[in-house]
Design a protein around this motif. Sequence first.
Motif, mmCIF file in Angstrom:
data_model
loop_
_atom_site.group_PDB
_atom_site.id
_atom_site.type_symbol
_atom_site.label_atom_id
_atom_site.label_comp_id
_atom_site.label_asym_id
_atom_site.label_seq_id
_atom_site.Cartn_x
_atom_site.Cartn_y
_atom_site.Cartn_z
ATOM 1 N N ARG A 262 0.760 -0.781 -0.235
ATOM 2 C CA ARG A 262 -0.248 -0.206 0.065
ATOM 3 C C ARG A 262 0.837 0.800 0.274
ATOM 4 O O ARG A 262 1.680 1.586 1.229
ATOM 5 C CB ARG A 262 -0.907 0.058 0.858
ATOM 6 N N LYS A 263 0.246 1.770 -1.084
ATOM 7 C CA LYS A 263 2.087 3.737 -0.920
ATOM 8 C C LYS A 263 1.027 4.218 -0.074
ATOM 9 O O LYS A 263 -0.099 4.283 -0.197
ATOM 10 C CB LYS A 263 1.577 3.350 -2.198
ATOM 11 N N ILE A 264 1.861 4.903 0.617
ATOM 12 C CA ILE A 264 1.281 5.983 1.479
ATOM 13 C C ILE A 264 2.023 7.474 0.704
ATOM 14 O O ILE A 264 0.546 8.085 0.748
ATOM 15 C CB ILE A 264 2.105 5.844 2.928
ATOM 16 N N SER A 265 2.960 7.486 0.391
ATOM 17 C CA SER A 265 3.343 8.664 -1.248
ATOM 18 C C SER A 265 4.051 7.865 -2.107
ATOM 19 O O SER A 265 4.378 6.311 -2.444
ATOM 20 C CB SER A 265 4.367 9.692 0.273
ATOM 21 N N THR A 266 4.455 8.968 -2.705
ATOM 22 C CA THR A 266 5.138 7.991 -3.646
ATOM 23 C C THR A 266 6.304 7.444 -4.036
ATOM 24 O O THR A 266 6.472 6.456 -4.247
ATOM 25 C CB THR A 266 5.525 9.503 -5.280
ATOM 26 N N ASP A 267 7.048 7.775 -2.396
ATOM 27 C CA ASP A 267 8.351 7.344 -1.863
ATOM 28 C C ASP A 267 7.968 6.030 -0.502
ATOM 29 O O ASP A 267 9.273 6.386 -0.213
ATOM 30 C CB ASP A 267 9.927 8.014 -1.896
ATOM 31 N N SER A 268 6.749 6.158 -0.131
ATOM 32 C CA SER A 268 6.961 5.248 1.259
ATOM 33 C C SER A 268 5.597 4.392 0.654
ATOM 34 O O SER A 268 4.461 4.662 0.345
ATOM 35 C CB SER A 268 6.861 6.534 2.327
ATOM 36 N N GLY A 269 5.339 3.640 1.764
ATOM 37 C CA GLY A 269 4.755 2.537 1.872
ATOM 38 C C GLY A 269 4.777 1.427 2.652
ATOM 39 O O GLY A 269 5.780 1.541 3.223
ATOM 40 N N GLU A 270 4.176 0.836 2.946
ATOM 41 C CA GLU A 270 3.453 -0.646 3.824
ATOM 42 C C GLU A 270 3.568 -1.657 3.413
ATOM 43 O O GLU A 270 2.520 -1.734 1.751
ATOM 44 C CB GLU A 270 2.921 -0.460 4.806
ATOM 45 N N ARG A 271 4.187 -3.173 3.523
ATOM 46 C CA ARG A 271 4.123 -4.361 3.175
ATOM 47 C C ARG A 271 3.178 -4.735 3.981
ATOM 48 O O ARG A 271 2.765 -4.958 4.769
ATOM 49 C CB ARG A 271 4.693 -4.557 2.644
ATOM 50 N N ILE A 272 1.448 -5.578 3.464
ATOM 51 C CA ILE A 272 0.622 -5.451 4.382
ATOM 52 C C ILE A 272 0.070 -7.068 3.942
ATOM 53 O O ILE A 272 0.308 -7.177 3.236
ATOM 54 C CB ILE A 272 -0.507 -4.736 3.974
ATOM 55 N N ARG A 273 -0.315 -7.306 5.334
ATOM 56 C CA ARG A 273 -0.905 -8.601 5.411
ATOM 57 C C ARG A 273 -2.334 -8.922 5.463
ATOM 58 O O ARG A 273 -2.187 -8.456 6.523
ATOM 59 C CB ARG A 273 0.242 -9.587 5.785
ATOM 60 N N THR A 274 -2.875 -9.794 4.658
ATOM 61 C CA THR A 274 -3.746 -9.843 4.578
ATOM 62 C C THR A 274 -4.878 -11.211 4.526
ATOM 63 O O THR A 274 -4.539 -11.952 4.261
ATOM 64 C CB THR A 274 -5.163 -9.258 4.032
ATOM 65 N N TRP A 275 -6.216 -11.811 5.587
ATOM 66 C CA TRP A 275 -6.662 -12.491 5.559
ATOM 67 C C TRP A 275 -6.736 -13.420 4.012
ATOM 68 O O TRP A 275 -7.404 -12.149 3.207
ATOM 69 C CB TRP A 275 -7.484 -12.946 6.668
ATOM 70 N N ASP A 276 -6.567 -13.981 3.571
ATOM 71 C CA ASP A 276 -6.798 -14.752 2.530
ATOM 72 C C ASP A 276 -8.175 -15.813 2.360
ATOM 73 O O ASP A 276 -8.013 -16.220 3.585
ATOM 74 C CB ASP A 276 -6.897 -15.027 1.285
ATOM 75 N N ALA A 277 -8.828 -16.074 1.296
ATOM 76 C CA ALA A 277 -10.266 -17.930 1.593
ATOM 77 C C ALA A 277 -9.591 -18.316 0.551
ATOM 78 O O ALA A 277 -9.780 -17.566 -0.638
ATOM 79 C CB ALA A 277 -10.976 -16.618 1.687
#
Lengths: 348, 274
Positions: A262-277
């Motif tokens: 998930r991008k927070i700004s053009t040069d930063s962001g997060e890698r996120i883990r989410t439940w899947d099915a």
Amino acid sequence: MKTISKVLKKDHLKSLLRKLAKDRQLVAPVRNSYGDTLFTEIEALDGVEIDLDNQAQSSLKSFLFPQQQVLFEYSTDQGSAPVYKAIDSDGPTVFFGLRSCDLAAILYMDVIFLKEVKDPYYRQKRENNILISIGCNEPFSNCFCRQTKSGPFMEYGFDLQLTDLGDRFFVETGRAQGEEIIQQWAHFFSPASKEDEKAQYQMRLEAQGNFKRQVLVDLAIRKLKDDLVPEEVWSKLSSRCQDCGGCAYICPTCTCFTINDRKISTDSGERIRTWDACTFAGFTTMAGGHNPVDMKQNRMKRRFMHKLYYDVKSHNRTSCVGCGRCVDMCFGGVDIIKFINMVGQGEI
Amino acid sequence: MNNIYLPNSAIIKEVIDENEQIKTFVTVFRDEMFNRSFTYEPGQFMMVSIPGLGEAPISISSTPTRPGALHLSVRKAGSLTNAMHQLQAGDYLGLRGPYGRPFPLDIMGKDLLFVAGGIGLAPLCSVINYCLDQSGSHGKKIILYGSRRPSDIAFQSDITAWQKHSNVTCLLTVDQEEPGWSGSVGLVTSLLHNIDLNCDKSAALVCGPPVMIPPVLQQLKKNGFTDENIWTTMERYMKCGVGMCGHCHMEGEMVCVDGPVFNKAELNSLKLET
């Protein structure tokens, strides 16, 4: 390890929890203003109704494996290498009031996340936990943990296991940490008398007979093993599956996840883990569109096979813990009990 | 605690245009000590990422016998791989791995038949060059490679080297001719009809698009290869690479840890139709 048996008066419960929660988070089933009973992080015990009469609608899964979790943050300055910064998780927790199925589910998640390769985020949340479970004298309406060998009482895995004896709890220790609690807060506990032990034994015995539904788990496992489940069972069930993923999300042992950025700004962001099915259409679709498991029927098959066959093959037990939560969740009525009994009774 | 999800930063030293769809990224980890100690085995893969776009499993096409740089050959397929194709030398990739069960080392000395289609040659390149670099390995190597058109033939520099090698027979075929092509036209299975190998003492390694696999396996069986001697590498959607996320689950096996390399006997026991 030798089990130590004690008695805890119900009047002393909150005082004990208050002590345990002093330097830890406390999570327990709490009845909220909407009438829902959910495992909730308790900030202050006063005025909170810990509900041990109803089954918590949620399991403890999200406390150890959050529905959405930031794995790390990244930043990329133009022209320089990206920097990855891992996120720290929170401190020790007391989980109080979990049922045998919830406990068994945690032990299953340990098998998945703490094998040879360890998931650092799960491990951080799992470390320094105190697990105080309570056996089920009266299993709830959709429970079948006896058939999945994960209840109504557990033999291991807990620090303390309680049995409700009316005005008091019978307390057993399961791990050294449980003994420490009993020693450290000795004044809350009294010795268990012969009568207490008898009463507890009687409760456990009666609980076995108090299940309201007959669910033929072993028979279903055998039929899956011998490949005796007609395709028609899968097609009939899958025609009612709405692809909502609710069964997997509510399931205390469904641990599949996806990872996205998930991008927070053009040069930063997060890698996120989410439940899947695994019932979702896109679960196995590769870039370019090829999908090796592309029919809803196959996806449903894969979910039930995983719970009742593959996990028996690889871990010698089902990963269904018989909590029955998916029964109320599925509005298509194609939950795991429906499946097991369709297979067992040969009714299509 | 070691965080398995944190990528190591690698710099792209060179980008090789294999064809319109495939580029090979020659990468070196930024941490020189780590780069020197990094090793892997043929058949393993890396989780490759670009911050903001996510991660994907990419098989390693270089061989550990030529340390220093890791080759990742990537076909344009989704958003991440399309973005990778925009990268140039000097840009960065996030890498973690190596992951997966490699090709078994005990077959490396045998006579080997390689059958590949398109990007499927990438993981086999690693094995082929590994075998050729082993000083004791004198086994015969036959490489059959199918491409859509002559202009799609990837890994040209490797192919040129193999065609000069005394122990190697490397045959190419294309689905569609183009002006100037004098080689074979037809499916890669057609090259399998005249293979001169003692099937009892050799192994076949197969990798290619899903449509290529079943006819090749059938033909190999006709040629006399036993299921235990036919090896392939599976491609699945993957998110973790370490057997947790569930995406690559296949009949009780996790392709990322139990595979991606399997022999046909193993796939049969999983009741997979191949």
